[in-house]
Write a protein that holds these residues in place. Structure first.
Motif, PDB file in Angstrom:
ATOM      1  N   ASP A 148       0.839  -1.194   0.000  1.00 37.60           N
ATOM      2  CA  ASP A 148       0.000   0.000   0.000  1.00 37.60           C
ATOM      3  C   ASP A 148       0.882   1.255   0.000  1.00 37.60           C
ATOM      4  O   ASP A 148       1.962   1.262   0.605  1.00 37.60           O
ATOM      5  CB  ASP A 148      -0.897   0.019   1.233  1.00 37.60           C
ATOM      6  CG  ASP A 148      -1.855  -1.153   1.257  1.00 37.60           C
ATOM      7  OD1 ASP A 148      -2.293  -1.579   0.166  1.00 37.60           O
ATOM      8  OD2 ASP A 148      -2.142  -1.665   2.370  1.00 37.60           O
ATOM      9  N   PRO A 149       0.417   2.326  -0.643  1.00 41.04           N
ATOM     10  CA  PRO A 149       1.185   3.586  -0.619  1.00 41.04           C
ATOM     11  C   PRO A 149       1.278   4.153   0.787  1.00 41.04           C
ATOM     12  O   PRO A 149       0.363   4.011   1.594  1.00 41.04           O
ATOM     13  CB  PRO A 149       0.374   4.513  -1.545  1.00 41.04           C
ATOM     14  CG  PRO A 149      -0.460   3.609  -2.377  1.00 41.04           C
ATOM     15  CD  PRO A 149      -0.773   2.425  -1.504  1.00 41.04           C
ATOM     16  N   TYR A 150       2.393   4.797   1.079  1.00 44.53           N
ATOM     17  CA  TYR A 150       2.548   5.524   2.329  1.00 44.53           C
ATOM     18  C   TYR A 150       1.697   6.797   2.272  1.00 44.53           C
ATOM     19  O   TYR A 150       1.424   7.334   1.186  1.00 44.53           O
ATOM     20  CB  TYR A 150       4.001   5.926   2.552  1.00 44.53           C
ATOM     21  CG  TYR A 150       4.924   4.793   2.917  1.00 44.53           C
ATOM     22  CD1 TYR A 150       5.303   4.577   4.246  1.00 44.53           C
ATOM     23  CD2 TYR A 150       5.431   3.945   1.943  1.00 44.53           C
ATOM     24  CE1 TYR A 150       6.160   3.547   4.588  1.00 44.53           C
ATOM     25  CE2 TYR A 150       6.288   2.903   2.275  1.00 44.53           C
ATOM     26  CZ  TYR A 150       6.649   2.708   3.603  1.00 44.53           C
ATOM     27  OH  TYR A 150       7.492   1.689   3.936  1.00 44.53           O
ATOM     28  N   PHE A 151       1.257   7.261   3.448  1.00 46.52           N
ATOM     29  CA  PHE A 151       0.595   8.557   3.492  1.00 46.52           C
ATOM     30  C   PHE A 151       1.629   9.638   3.177  1.00 46.52           C
ATOM     31  O   PHE A 151       2.735   9.633   3.732  1.00 46.52           O
ATOM     32  CB  PHE A 151      -0.021   8.815   4.860  1.00 46.52           C
ATOM     33  CG  PHE A 151      -0.933   9.999   4.879  1.00 46.52           C
ATOM     34  CD1 PHE A 151      -2.194   9.933   4.314  1.00 46.52           C
ATOM     35  CD2 PHE A 151      -0.527  11.199   5.441  1.00 46.52           C
ATOM     36  CE1 PHE A 151      -3.046  11.032   4.317  1.00 46.52           C
ATOM     37  CE2 PHE A 151      -1.366  12.302   5.448  1.00 46.52           C
ATOM     38  CZ  PHE A 151      -2.628  12.220   4.882  1.00 46.52           C
ATOM     39  N   GLN A 152       1.263  10.555   2.261  1.00 48.21           N
ATOM     40  CA  GLN A 152       2.252  11.480   1.707  1.00 48.21           C
ATOM     41  C   GLN A 152       1.893  12.938   1.973  1.00 48.21           C
ATOM     42  O   GLN A 152       0.720  13.297   2.055  1.00 48.21           O
ATOM     43  CB  GLN A 152       2.379  11.241   0.200  1.00 48.21           C
ATOM     44  CG  GLN A 152       2.817   9.832  -0.157  1.00 48.21           C
ATOM     45  CD  GLN A 152       2.533   9.462  -1.603  1.00 48.21           C
ATOM     46  OE1 GLN A 152       2.335  10.341  -2.458  1.00 48.21           O
ATOM     47  NE2 GLN A 152       2.511   8.177  -1.892  1.00 48.21           N
ATOM     48  N   PHE A 153       2.953  13.757   2.108  1.00 45.97           N
ATOM     49  CA  PHE A 153       2.810  15.201   2.238  1.00 45.97           C
ATOM     50  C   PHE A 153       3.619  15.878   1.127  1.00 45.97           C
ATOM     51  O   PHE A 153       4.723  16.385   1.363  1.00 45.97           O
ATOM     52  CB  PHE A 153       3.313  15.686   3.601  1.00 45.97           C
ATOM     53  CG  PHE A 153       2.448  15.287   4.755  1.00 45.97           C
ATOM     54  CD1 PHE A 153       1.154  15.757   4.866  1.00 45.97           C
ATOM     55  CD2 PHE A 153       2.940  14.449   5.736  1.00 45.97           C
ATOM     56  CE1 PHE A 153       0.354  15.400   5.940  1.00 45.97           C
ATOM     57  CE2 PHE A 153       2.151  14.080   6.809  1.00 45.97           C
ATOM     58  CZ  PHE A 153       0.851  14.556   6.916  1.00 45.97           C
ATOM     59  N   PRO A 154       3.104  15.898  -0.093  1.00 51.98           N
ATOM     60  CA  PRO A 154       3.846  16.537  -1.189  1.00 51.98           C
ATOM     61  C   PRO A 154       3.975  18.044  -1.021  1.00 51.98           C
ATOM     62  O   PRO A 154       4.824  18.678  -1.658  1.00 51.98           O
ATOM     63  CB  PRO A 154       3.010  16.194  -2.430  1.00 51.98           C
ATOM     64  CG  PRO A 154       1.625  15.958  -1.889  1.00 51.98           C
ATOM     65  CD  PRO A 154       1.815  15.337  -0.542  1.00 51.98           C
ATOM     66  N   GLY A 155       3.140  18.640  -0.136  1.00 45.65           N
ATOM     67  CA  GLY A 155       3.152  20.086   0.032  1.00 45.65           C
ATOM     68  C   GLY A 155       4.164  20.603   1.031  1.00 45.65           C
ATOM     69  O   GLY A 155       4.214  21.804   1.276  1.00 45.65           O
ATOM     70  N   ILE A 156       4.990  19.727   1.628  1.00 42.94           N
ATOM     71  CA  ILE A 156       6.019  20.195   2.550  1.00 42.94           C
ATOM     72  C   ILE A 156       7.282  20.525   1.771  1.00 42.94           C
ATOM     73  O   ILE A 156       7.805  19.695   1.023  1.00 42.94           O
ATOM     74  CB  ILE A 156       6.331  19.138   3.623  1.00 42.94           C
ATOM     75  CG1 ILE A 156       5.111  18.876   4.492  1.00 42.94           C
ATOM     76  CG2 ILE A 156       7.509  19.585   4.481  1.00 42.94           C
ATOM     77  CD1 ILE A 156       5.350  17.855   5.590  1.00 42.94           C
ATOM     78  N   SER A 157       7.768  21.746   1.935  1.00 41.72           N
ATOM     79  CA  SER A 157       8.995  22.194   1.276  1.00 41.72           C
ATOM     80  C   SER A 157       9.847  22.944   2.298  1.00 41.72           C
ATOM     81  O   SER A 157       9.343  23.804   3.023  1.00 41.72           O
ATOM     82  CB  SER A 157       8.667  23.107   0.099  1.00 41.72           C
ATOM     83  OG  SER A 157       9.848  23.607  -0.493  1.00 41.72           O
ATOM     84  N   ILE A 158      11.138  22.604   2.364  1.00 40.88           N
ATOM     85  CA  ILE A 158      12.053  23.216   3.336  1.00 40.88           C
ATOM     86  C   ILE A 158      13.238  23.805   2.588  1.00 40.88           C
ATOM     87  O   ILE A 158      13.959  23.096   1.892  1.00 40.88           O
ATOM     88  CB  ILE A 158      12.539  22.187   4.367  1.00 40.88           C
ATOM     89  CG1 ILE A 158      11.354  21.534   5.077  1.00 40.88           C
ATOM     90  CG2 ILE A 158      13.471  22.842   5.377  1.00 40.88           C
ATOM     91  CD1 ILE A 158      11.729  20.344   5.923  1.00 40.88           C
ATOM     92  N   THR A 159      13.424  25.113   2.730  1.00 36.45           N
ATOM     93  CA  THR A 159      14.541  25.814   2.090  1.00 36.45           C
ATOM     94  C   THR A 159      15.422  26.409   3.171  1.00 36.45           C
ATOM     95  O   THR A 159      14.931  27.001   4.138  1.00 36.45           O
ATOM     96  CB  THR A 159      14.035  26.935   1.168  1.00 36.45           C
ATOM     97  OG1 THR A 159      13.086  26.392   0.241  1.00 36.45           O
ATOM     98  CG2 THR A 159      15.190  27.550   0.388  1.00 36.45           C
ATOM     99  N   SER A 160      16.731  26.250   3.014  1.00 37.07           N
ATOM    100  CA  SER A 160      17.663  26.669   4.055  1.00 37.07           C
ATOM    101  C   SER A 160      18.817  27.469   3.464  1.00 37.07           C
ATOM    102  O   SER A 160      19.379  27.101   2.429  1.00 37.07           O
ATOM    103  CB  SER A 160      18.211  25.428   4.774  1.00 37.07           C
ATOM    104  OG  SER A 160      19.142  25.792   5.771  1.00 37.07           O
TER     105      SER A 160
END
Length: 343
Positions: A148-160
């Motif tokens: 089964d697919p993992y639950f995903q958060f494609p909307g998380i973005s981290i810039t440093s």
């Protein structure tokens, strides 16, 4: 490109400060210099970004998220006063093409590292986006791993964006031999290295499709650290180099929620603790060098009375590099640059 230009400008700002100590052309009793050779290095590592949200006073399930880039590639170019590193996560590497189960992730990393005598200056930019919940089975009964697919958060973005300034306390110890590869440590030696780090992180959290809200968090982190590096030279060409770092600091956070009905903002200050360590094993000749490394980096802080956030990076790497004489036109160009910058 914009971020690369900003980093280059910062490099030129720092040069005049430490330029008088930059040149290290002569061999010494402890160090061989490869100052006039261009160094090219490529490495593959298993670096991952993992975040754990842990409840301190309840039995609630932990939330463990990670980006879906099992392997990353880095390329380094070092010559005289300039060291440039670029990293990315190509799809053709094993573990980077299972998007159907874990979702799409992207990664980019640019680093400038400069050595001014005993001083070290590092400037760094990175961005990662797309995460999945490692412990999906804790939240969805009947979920089957690798099916089964993992639950995903494609909307998380981290810039440093950030940097580190450090000082090698032992003048007979060459940190360049480990990271810059423009020198070779002839005799076993070690050094304490105190440093300060300063980073600005931008977290973009787009959850409207799941939670009905988006949020943005901007964090400025200022920290101090003490490290100890040791290089043990074996039979003149092999080396084993462990290191350990203890770090503490403070985070200044500004968090903004964007809901359909209203917007809210919060500001917080957190104290942080971090531990780092690793070991590098390698082989060196005047031209060819190769090796492997293992590193662990753990940062944690309490974000509220009942919640602790932990960011872990554990990875191994293998690398190979080659040094060659710089073409005359490149050497002349750098000669002129050094004269102009008073290096």
């Amino acid at each position: 490109m914009k971020n690369t230009i900003l980093l280059l400008i910062a490099v030129l700002v720092f040069f005049p400060i430490f330029g008088q100590d930059l040149k290290s052309k002569q061999d010494s009793a402890s160090v061989i210099s490869y100052y006039d050779r261009i160094m090219l290095k490529a490495n593959i590592d298993t670096r991952t970004d993992s975040y754990l949200s842990k409840s301190l006073n309840s039995n609630d399930d932990e939330l463990n998220i990670r980006n879906n880039n099992a392997l990353k590639m880095f390329f380094n170019l070092n010559y005289r006063f300039l060291s440039v590193s670029f990293g990315f996560a190509p799809e053709f590497l094993p573990g980077n093409n299972d998007d159907q189960l874990k979702g799409e992730s992207s990664f980019s990393d640019i680093k400038f590292r400069l050595f001014f005598g005993n001083w070290i200056q590092e400037l760094h930019y990175s961005k990662v986006s797309g995460f999945y919940v490692v412990n999906t089975g804790d939240f969805f009964s009947g979920w089957q791993k690798d099916i089964d697919p993992y639950f995903q958060f494609p909307g998380i973005s981290i810039t440093s964006w950030g940097g580190t300034t450090g000082y090698v306390m032992n003048p007979k110890y060459s940190l360049k031999s480990l990271y810059f590869k423009t020198e070779w440590q002839k005799k076993s030696s070690g050094s304490f290295i105190p440093s300060i780090s300063y980073y600005y992180d931008h977290y973009s959290l787009r959850f409207k499709e799941y939670l009905g809200s988006d949020s943005i968090e901007n964090i400025f982190t200022l920290s101090s650290a003490i490290s100890y590096y040791y290089t043990m030279v074996i039979h003149n060409k092999w080396y084993v180099a462990p290191y350990a770092t203890a770090k503490s600091g403070v985070k200044f956070s500004n968090f903004k929620y964007n809901r359909s009905d209203n917007d809210t903002a919060e500001s917080h200050t957190y104290f942080t603790i971090a531990l780092e360590g690793g070991i590098q094993i390698g082989y060196n000749t005047p031209r060819l060098f190769f090796g492997s490394a293992f590193n662990i980096n753990s940062n944690w802080y309490t974000s509220s009375e009942n919640n602790r956030l932990i960011n872990d990076k554990i990875y191994g790497a293998v690398y190979v590099g080659y040094r060659f004489n710089a073409p005359k036109f490149i050497a002349n160009t750098f000669d002129k640059a050094e004269d102009k910058l008073k290096l």
